[in-house]
Design an enzyme around this catalytic site. Structure first.
Site, PDB file in Angstrom:
ATOM      1  N   LYS A 191     -82.372  72.078 -35.547  1.00  0.00           N
ATOM      2  CA  LYS A 191     -82.308  70.723 -36.657  1.00  0.00           C
ATOM      3  C   LYS A 191     -83.734  70.036 -36.514  1.00  0.00           C
ATOM      4  O   LYS A 191     -84.101  69.750 -37.439  1.00  0.00           O
ATOM      5  CB  LYS A 191     -81.072  69.978 -36.160  1.00  0.00           C
ATOM      6  CG  LYS A 191     -79.846  70.976 -36.162  1.00  0.00           C
ATOM      7  CD  LYS A 191     -78.773  69.966 -35.783  1.00  0.00           C
ATOM      8  CE  LYS A 191     -78.497  69.427 -34.492  1.00  0.00           C
ATOM      9  NZ  LYS A 191     -78.419  70.586 -33.420  1.00  0.00           N
ATOM     10  N   ARG A 203     -70.798  64.009 -35.584  1.00  0.00           N
ATOM     11  CA  ARG A 203     -70.658  65.070 -34.659  1.00  0.00           C
ATOM     12  C   ARG A 203     -69.202  65.127 -34.423  1.00  0.00           C
ATOM     13  O   ARG A 203     -68.739  65.995 -33.520  1.00  0.00           O
ATOM     14  CB  ARG A 203     -71.547  64.730 -33.320  1.00  0.00           C
ATOM     15  CG  ARG A 203     -72.378  65.587 -33.172  1.00  0.00           C
ATOM     16  CD  ARG A 203     -73.035  65.083 -31.908  1.00  0.00           C
ATOM     17  NE  ARG A 203     -73.884  66.220 -30.956  1.00  0.00           N
ATOM     18  CZ  ARG A 203     -75.259  66.118 -31.152  1.00  0.00           C
ATOM     19  NH1 ARG A 203     -75.810  65.544 -31.610  1.00  0.00           N
ATOM     20  NH2 ARG A 203     -75.655  66.893 -30.223  1.00  0.00           N
ATOM     21  N   ARG A 250     -87.598  75.161 -24.279  1.00  0.00           N
ATOM     22  CA  ARG A 250     -87.834  74.139 -25.142  1.00  0.00           C
ATOM     23  C   ARG A 250     -88.636  72.989 -23.941  1.00  0.00           C
ATOM     24  O   ARG A 250     -88.292  72.744 -22.954  1.00  0.00           O
ATOM     25  CB  ARG A 250     -86.799  73.282 -25.828  1.00  0.00           C
ATOM     26  CG  ARG A 250     -87.295  71.963 -26.292  1.00  0.00           C
ATOM     27  CD  ARG A 250     -86.184  71.190 -27.224  1.00  0.00           C
ATOM     28  NE  ARG A 250     -84.843  71.202 -26.507  1.00  0.00           N
ATOM     29  CZ  ARG A 250     -83.695  70.867 -27.506  1.00  0.00           C
ATOM     30  NH1 ARG A 250     -83.940  70.650 -28.503  1.00  0.00           N
ATOM     31  NH2 ARG A 250     -82.655  70.702 -26.540  1.00  0.00           N
ATOM     32  N   ARG A 286     -86.267  68.439 -21.395  1.00  0.00           N
ATOM     33  CA  ARG A 286     -85.073  67.528 -21.205  1.00  0.00           C
ATOM     34  C   ARG A 286     -84.026  67.732 -20.177  1.00  0.00           C
ATOM     35  O   ARG A 286     -83.846  68.654 -19.705  1.00  0.00           O
ATOM     36  CB  ARG A 286     -84.271  67.464 -22.443  1.00  0.00           C
ATOM     37  CG  ARG A 286     -84.994  66.827 -23.605  1.00  0.00           C
ATOM     38  CD  ARG A 286     -84.150  67.015 -25.024  1.00  0.00           C
ATOM     39  NE  ARG A 286     -82.937  67.025 -25.094  1.00  0.00           N
ATOM     40  CZ  ARG A 286     -82.199  67.176 -26.435  1.00  0.00           C
ATOM     41  NH1 ARG A 286     -82.911  67.518 -27.478  1.00  0.00           N
ATOM     42  NH2 ARG A 286     -80.940  67.503 -26.363  1.00  0.00           N
ATOM     43  N   ARG A 303     -72.492  71.701 -23.529  1.00  0.00           N
ATOM     44  CA  ARG A 303     -72.788  71.087 -24.860  1.00  0.00           C
ATOM     45  C   ARG A 303     -72.292  72.093 -26.136  1.00  0.00           C
ATOM     46  O   ARG A 303     -71.807  71.563 -27.180  1.00  0.00           O
ATOM     47  CB  ARG A 303     -74.469  70.983 -25.152  1.00  0.00           C
ATOM     48  CG  ARG A 303     -74.893  69.674 -24.388  1.00  0.00           C
ATOM     49  CD  ARG A 303     -76.403  69.837 -24.019  1.00  0.00           C
ATOM     50  NE  ARG A 303     -76.985  69.972 -25.283  1.00  0.00           N
ATOM     51  CZ  ARG A 303     -78.303  70.356 -25.209  1.00  0.00           C
ATOM     52  NH1 ARG A 303     -78.989  70.772 -23.851  1.00  0.00           N
ATOM     53  NH2 ARG A 303     -78.987  70.106 -26.317  1.00  0.00           N
TER      54      ARG A 303
HETATM   55  P1  AP5 Z   1     -84.876  72.185 -31.886  1.00  0.00           P
HETATM   56  O1  AP5 Z   1     -85.271  71.878 -33.184  1.00  0.00           O
HETATM   57  O2  AP5 Z   1     -85.061  71.194 -30.754  1.00  0.00           O
HETATM   58  O3  AP5 Z   1     -83.194  72.146 -31.644  1.00  0.00           O
HETATM   59  P2  AP5 Z   1     -81.992  71.189 -32.409  1.00  0.00           P
HETATM   60  O4  AP5 Z   1     -81.231  71.741 -33.277  1.00  0.00           O
HETATM   61  O5  AP5 Z   1     -82.767  69.968 -32.821  1.00  0.00           O
HETATM   62  O6  AP5 Z   1     -81.479  71.036 -30.588  1.00  0.00           O
HETATM   63  P3  AP5 Z   1     -80.950  69.844 -29.814  1.00  0.00           P
HETATM   64  O7  AP5 Z   1     -80.608  70.462 -28.536  1.00  0.00           O
HETATM   65  O8  AP5 Z   1     -82.020  68.670 -29.964  1.00  0.00           O
HETATM   66  O9  AP5 Z   1     -79.714  69.441 -30.346  1.00  0.00           O
HETATM   67  P4  AP5 Z   1     -78.362  68.744 -29.834  1.00  0.00           P
HETATM   68  O10 AP5 Z   1     -77.681  68.523 -31.011  1.00  0.00           O
HETATM   69  O11 AP5 Z   1     -77.934  69.411 -28.683  1.00  0.00           O
HETATM   70  O12 AP5 Z   1     -79.023  67.620 -29.208  1.00  0.00           O
HETATM   71  P5  AP5 Z   1     -79.299  65.955 -29.558  1.00  0.00           P
HETATM   72  O13 AP5 Z   1     -80.522  65.569 -29.088  1.00  0.00           O
HETATM   73  O14 AP5 Z   1     -78.724  65.786 -30.791  1.00  0.00           O
HETATM   74  O15 AP5 Z   1     -85.061  73.527 -31.287  1.00  0.00           O
HETATM   75  C1  AP5 Z   1     -84.504  73.870 -30.104  1.00  0.00           C
HETATM   76  C2  AP5 Z   1     -85.569  74.938 -29.428  1.00  0.00           C
HETATM   77  O16 AP5 Z   1     -85.852  76.204 -30.112  1.00  0.00           O
HETATM   78  C3  AP5 Z   1     -87.075  74.427 -29.355  1.00  0.00           C
HETATM   79  O17 AP5 Z   1     -87.733  74.614 -28.257  1.00  0.00           O
HETATM   80  C4  AP5 Z   1     -87.720  75.183 -30.659  1.00  0.00           C
HETATM   81  O18 AP5 Z   1     -89.102  75.362 -30.392  1.00  0.00           O
HETATM   82  C5  AP5 Z   1     -87.086  76.470 -30.806  1.00  0.00           C
HETATM   83  N1  AP5 Z   1     -86.678  76.839 -32.106  1.00  0.00           N
HETATM   84  C6  AP5 Z   1     -86.514  76.063 -33.114  1.00  0.00           C
HETATM   85  N2  AP5 Z   1     -86.371  76.883 -34.292  1.00  0.00           N
HETATM   86  C7  AP5 Z   1     -86.585  78.151 -33.949  1.00  0.00           C
HETATM   87  C8  AP5 Z   1     -86.631  79.465 -34.419  1.00  0.00           C
HETATM   88  N3  AP5 Z   1     -86.265  79.548 -35.879  1.00  0.00           N
HETATM   89  N4  AP5 Z   1     -86.803  80.542 -33.730  1.00  0.00           N
HETATM   90  C9  AP5 Z   1     -87.005  80.473 -32.317  1.00  0.00           C
HETATM   91  N5  AP5 Z   1     -87.006  79.289 -31.746  1.00  0.00           N
HETATM   92  C10 AP5 Z   1     -86.687  78.199 -32.414  1.00  0.00           C
HETATM   93  O19 AP5 Z   1     -78.328  65.214 -28.545  1.00  0.00           O
HETATM   94  C11 AP5 Z   1     -78.544  65.223 -27.394  1.00  0.00           C
HETATM   95  C12 AP5 Z   1     -77.196  64.702 -26.706  1.00  0.00           C
HETATM   96  O20 AP5 Z   1     -77.079  63.209 -27.134  1.00  0.00           O
HETATM   97  C13 AP5 Z   1     -75.802  65.046 -26.937  1.00  0.00           C
HETATM   98  O21 AP5 Z   1     -75.358  66.147 -26.195  1.00  0.00           O
HETATM   99  C14 AP5 Z   1     -74.873  63.809 -26.663  1.00  0.00           C
HETATM  100  O22 AP5 Z   1     -74.397  63.810 -25.406  1.00  0.00           O
HETATM  101  C15 AP5 Z   1     -75.708  62.748 -27.357  1.00  0.00           C
HETATM  102  N6  AP5 Z   1     -75.601  62.632 -28.968  1.00  0.00           N
HETATM  103  C16 AP5 Z   1     -76.401  62.560 -29.797  1.00  0.00           C
HETATM  104  N7  AP5 Z   1     -75.985  62.381 -31.133  1.00  0.00           N
HETATM  105  C17 AP5 Z   1     -74.806  62.300 -30.694  1.00  0.00           C
HETATM  106  C18 AP5 Z   1     -73.433  61.717 -31.744  1.00  0.00           C
HETATM  107  N8  AP5 Z   1     -73.610  62.011 -33.045  1.00  0.00           N
HETATM  108  N9  AP5 Z   1     -72.306  61.757 -31.063  1.00  0.00           N
HETATM  109  C19 AP5 Z   1     -72.337  61.765 -29.554  1.00  0.00           C
HETATM  110  N10 AP5 Z   1     -73.037  62.013 -29.046  1.00  0.00           N
HETATM  111  C20 AP5 Z   1     -74.317  62.199 -29.243  1.00  0.00           C
END
Ligand code: AP5
Length: 209
Positions: free
Chosen positions: A13, A88, A127, A155, A166
């Protein structure tokens, strides 16, 4: 345009949002990035959120809805927004609908980036992020240039046990948003497996369609 990127942790994402915001003329609003900034700044909200993030669980709805509502009121959000990682939960989705409908700018599309669980652990544990630019790399799939390699960070929640927690939170609390948005006729499914350029092309095609 008001757009949501939905999908499991590590689906790509953030990677795809960074590639698309300019072409779409929207700003990128990542609740994960905003929460990590609050943790780093040591704000009261950041300290409270950190407990949930470190455990691989979700931060309470009222906290997250509050920070998104504030962000959507800022001037640069008026032209359009790509929400990454929000909503979410069903209560978050209902709150977002109320905010956007109240502003007369309802949500246009929700893109579900589909990646099977078995690929997620490999993606997340490899990552690395550049704290200076925010760029996202992967040690195998998108190796960083040598010039920045020394300053990259991993991270705190990107360990295998936390990824599994997660993922469980995603299936229990976030996956119900798929039928929620399908019922509104706003859901578009995009295959997130394969080279990043191909995913970008599929996303653009889905958004134009
Ligand atoms: P990346 O693009 O970083 O993936 P992502 O979908 O953004 O993953 P996140 O881990 O950031 O999502 P998340 O939803 O768990 O975390 P968030 O920060 O929102 O890609 C991942 C890896 O894959 C990278 O190394 C990339 O290079 C690689 N990649 C990408 N595309 C690829 C492809 N096509 N092929 C191969 N490799 C690829 O949330 C973190 C925490 O914050 C949550 O756990 C929660 O505690 C809190 N939080 C955030 N939002 C909320 C909410 N709305 N409500 C409650 N808690 C929340």
């Amino acid at each position: 345009m008001r757009l949501v990127f939905l999908g499991p942790p590590g689906a790509g994402k953030g990677t795809q949002a960074k590639r698309l915001v300019e072409a779409l003329g929207v700003i990128h609003v990542s609740t994960g990035d905003m929460l990590r900034a609050a943790v780093k700044a040591g704000t009261e909200m950041g300290v409270a959120a950190k407990r949930h993030m470190d455990a691989g669980g979700l931060v309470p709805d009222d906290v997250v809805v509050g920070i998104v509502a504030d962000r959507l009121r800022e001037d640069d959000a008026q032209a359009g927004v790509l929400l990454d990682g929000f909503p979410r939960t069903i209560p978050q989705a209902e709150a977002l609908d109320a905010i956007l409908d109240g502003d007369g700018t309802p949500l246009d599309t929700v893109v579900l980036l589909e990646v099977p669980d078995e690929l997620i652990v490999e993606r997340i544990t490899g990552r690395r992020t550049d704290p200076e630019t925010g760029a996202i790399y992967h040690l195998t799939f998108d190796p960083p240039p040598e010039a920045v390699a020394d300053r990259l960070v991993q991270r705190d929640d990107d360990t295998e046990p936390k990824v599994r927690t997660r993922l469980a939170a995603y299936h229990a609390q976030t996956a119900p948003l798929v039928p929620y948005y399908a019922a509104q006729g706003k859901l578009s499914r995009v295959n997130g497996v394969g080279p990043m350029d191909g995913v970008t092309e599929r996303l653009l095609a889905a958004l134009k369609g």
